[in-house]
Design an enzyme around this catalytic site. Structure first.
Site, PDB file in Angstrom:
ATOM      1  N   HIS A 193      38.506  44.788  39.090  1.00 30.88           N
ATOM      2  CA  HIS A 193      39.384  43.618  39.009  1.00 30.88           C
ATOM      3  C   HIS A 193      39.113  42.759  37.776  1.00 30.88           C
ATOM      4  O   HIS A 193      37.983  42.645  37.312  1.00 30.88           O
ATOM      5  CB  HIS A 193      39.331  42.783  40.292  1.00 30.88           C
ATOM      6  N   ASP A 242      31.072  39.433  37.423  1.00 27.05           N
ATOM      7  CA  ASP A 242      31.940  39.953  38.494  1.00 27.05           C
ATOM      8  C   ASP A 242      33.377  39.574  38.132  1.00 27.05           C
ATOM      9  O   ASP A 242      33.749  38.437  38.337  1.00 27.05           O
ATOM     10  CB  ASP A 242      31.490  39.337  39.820  1.00 27.05           C
ATOM     11  N   GLU A 275      41.894  39.942  43.148  1.00 25.92           N
ATOM     12  CA  GLU A 275      40.881  40.459  44.085  1.00 25.92           C
ATOM     13  C   GLU A 275      40.139  39.319  44.749  1.00 25.92           C
ATOM     14  O   GLU A 275      39.893  39.335  45.947  1.00 25.92           O
ATOM     15  CB  GLU A 275      39.916  41.387  43.340  1.00 25.92           C
ATOM     16  N   GLU A 276      39.770  38.310  43.966  1.00 22.24           N
ATOM     17  CA  GLU A 276      38.999  37.192  44.530  1.00 22.24           C
ATOM     18  C   GLU A 276      39.861  36.324  45.459  1.00 22.24           C
ATOM     19  O   GLU A 276      39.338  35.532  46.227  1.00 22.24           O
ATOM     20  CB  GLU A 276      38.413  36.322  43.402  1.00 22.24           C
ATOM     21  N   ASP A 326      32.531  47.609  41.123  1.00 20.78           N
ATOM     22  CA  ASP A 326      32.229  46.180  41.225  1.00 20.78           C
ATOM     23  C   ASP A 326      30.716  46.045  41.315  1.00 20.78           C
ATOM     24  O   ASP A 326      29.984  47.032  41.249  1.00 20.78           O
ATOM     25  CB  ASP A 326      32.927  45.563  42.441  1.00 20.78           C
ATOM     26  N   HIS A 352      28.924  35.045  42.459  1.00 23.98           N
ATOM     27  CA  HIS A 352      29.877  33.934  42.554  1.00 23.98           C
ATOM     28  C   HIS A 352      29.332  32.595  42.055  1.00 23.98           C
ATOM     29  O   HIS A 352      30.028  31.584  42.130  1.00 23.98           O
ATOM     30  CB  HIS A 352      30.459  33.807  43.969  1.00 23.98           C
TER      31      HIS A 352
HETATM   32 ZN    ZN Z   1      34.146  41.435  42.149  1.00 27.47          ZN
END
Ligand code: ZN
Length: 374
Positions: A72, A186, A218-219, A241, A335
């Site tokens: 992503h 990410d 995606e998130e 990922d 994150h």
């Molecule tokens: Zn990710």
């Protein structure tokens, strides 16, 4: 090995470029344009679907199962929800934002390339913090962004509106010769790896048809890649990922994935909260990566955990079913505004993917009865 050092250098350059481009879910255009240009330089044509997924197809052996290799482009962040009369900005969250790591973070309010607005998530002055406030996490609803505006009119004049995307201020912080800290590793790391896999596959006469997909949202809701899969109808999907690195004091009980220990595969994922989905990989693909790791002498780490999932959970359910596996690189502090990965892991992940993909030929069976389930 000089070849691998070249690969690491290219990965470092592209990853750094991609980490510095903001691309909140639903607003991936700047990232997409950069990746499309990198693919065009390799001679690959790209298309973009209506959702924003970037797709490039490398044709190969028509008798072999086709593959969708995807990752992503988007990142988590915030959306402006209100501009206060005094110019402070309130935000809504988008994605799995860690609220306890937000105060005092620098942010970028995206109002247009070259015009983005810098700001910071305010943290109450320490001298005025009461004893019970000192160890309390402030919910995002109560936080506010100070972007230097004295009034709502000033903020609006700078282009800030309700709905504007807000991300951690993009930054890259090399912390050792091979380790990089920074924003949205990410999954810009996955994006950089796929560009390098594409470069390597172009030189391989023996390969299946591979669709490279750089997905959106995606998130946000983990389904962005679905529209690409519905059109491409792959037999196999390989999703890239992060794998949660568990080699820090707070994570040791979660598993056995070491940063710098090489790429890995996920044997089990399940979200469990809200989204009742996850991925249990197809045994043919587990075997494919185990064999590629053995023959190339590349380490292969193993991950199994609940609490996270990827787009593959949904892609595997397209049409009559797509054989799926999650492959990845170890990453720390997911994150947060500063995530950490190791370039050696990314280079080995690239080599592993090329070895695995080129081993997919017309005899590669996805028939469940050909594989002994444990
Ligand atoms: Zn990710």
């Amino acid at each position: 090995m000089p070849e691998n050092e070249n690969l690491q250098d290219r990965l470092r350059t592209l990853l750094t470029e991609l980490m510095l481009i903001p691309g909140l879910s639903g607003h991936e255009g700047r990232v997409r344009r950069h990746i499309a240009a990198a693919l065009r330089k390799l001679g690959l044509e790209t298309t973009t679907d209506r959702l924003g997924n970037l797709i490039a197809t490398l044709p190969g052996d028509a008798g072999a199962p086709s593959v969708m290799l995807f990752t992503h482009m988007d990142q988590l962040g915030f959306v402006v929800r209100k501009i206060e009369a005094d110019g402070f900005i309130r935000v809504e969250r988008l994605g799995g934002v860690p609220e306890r790591a937000l105060a005092s973070q620098a942010v970028t309010i995206c109002v247009g390339e070259g015009r983005d607005v810098a700001g910071l998530i305010a943290n109450k002055s320490h001298h005025a913090t009461t004893p019970d406030e000192k160890y309390k996490v402030v919910p995002y609803m109560d936080l506010y962004i100070d972007a230097g505006f004295a009034s709502r009119a000033e903020a609006e004049a700078a282009g800030v509106q309700i709905g504007a995307p807000v991300v951690y201020r993009p930054q890259v912080l090399p912390i050792s010769r091979t380790r990089i800290a920074g924003t949205s590793i990410d999954d810009r790391a996955g994006c950089a790896v796929i560009v390098e896999v594409a470069r390597a596959l172009l030189d391989q006469p023996k390969r299946p048809t591979v669709h490279f997909v750089f997905s959106v949202q995606e998130e946000f809701n983990l389904r962005g890649a679905l529209t690409a899969a519905q059109v491409l109808k792959p037999d196999i999907c390989i999703q890239l990922d992060l794998l949660l690195a568990t080699d820090t004091p707070d994570m040791a009980y979660r598993g056995d994935v070491r940063l710098g220990g090489g790429p890995g595969i996920s044997l089990y994922s399940f979200h469990g909260r809200g989204t009742l989905n996850g991925t249990i990989p197809h045994p043919a693909l587990v075997s494919l990566f185990e064999t590629a790791s053995d023959t190339k002498g590349i380490p292969l780490q193993r991950s199994a955990h609940t609490g996270a999932l990827t787009d593959s959970s949904y892609v595997q359910l397209v049409e009559g079913g797509v054989a799926a596996i999650d492959v990845g690189f170890p990453m720390r502090y997911s994150h947060s505004s500063l995530e950490v990965c190791d370039l050696g892991d990314l280079a080995q992940l690239t080599d592993l993917l090329v070895a695995a993909l080129t081993a997919i030929d017309k005899d590669f069976s996805l028939d469940r009865d050909d594989w002994n389930d444990r």
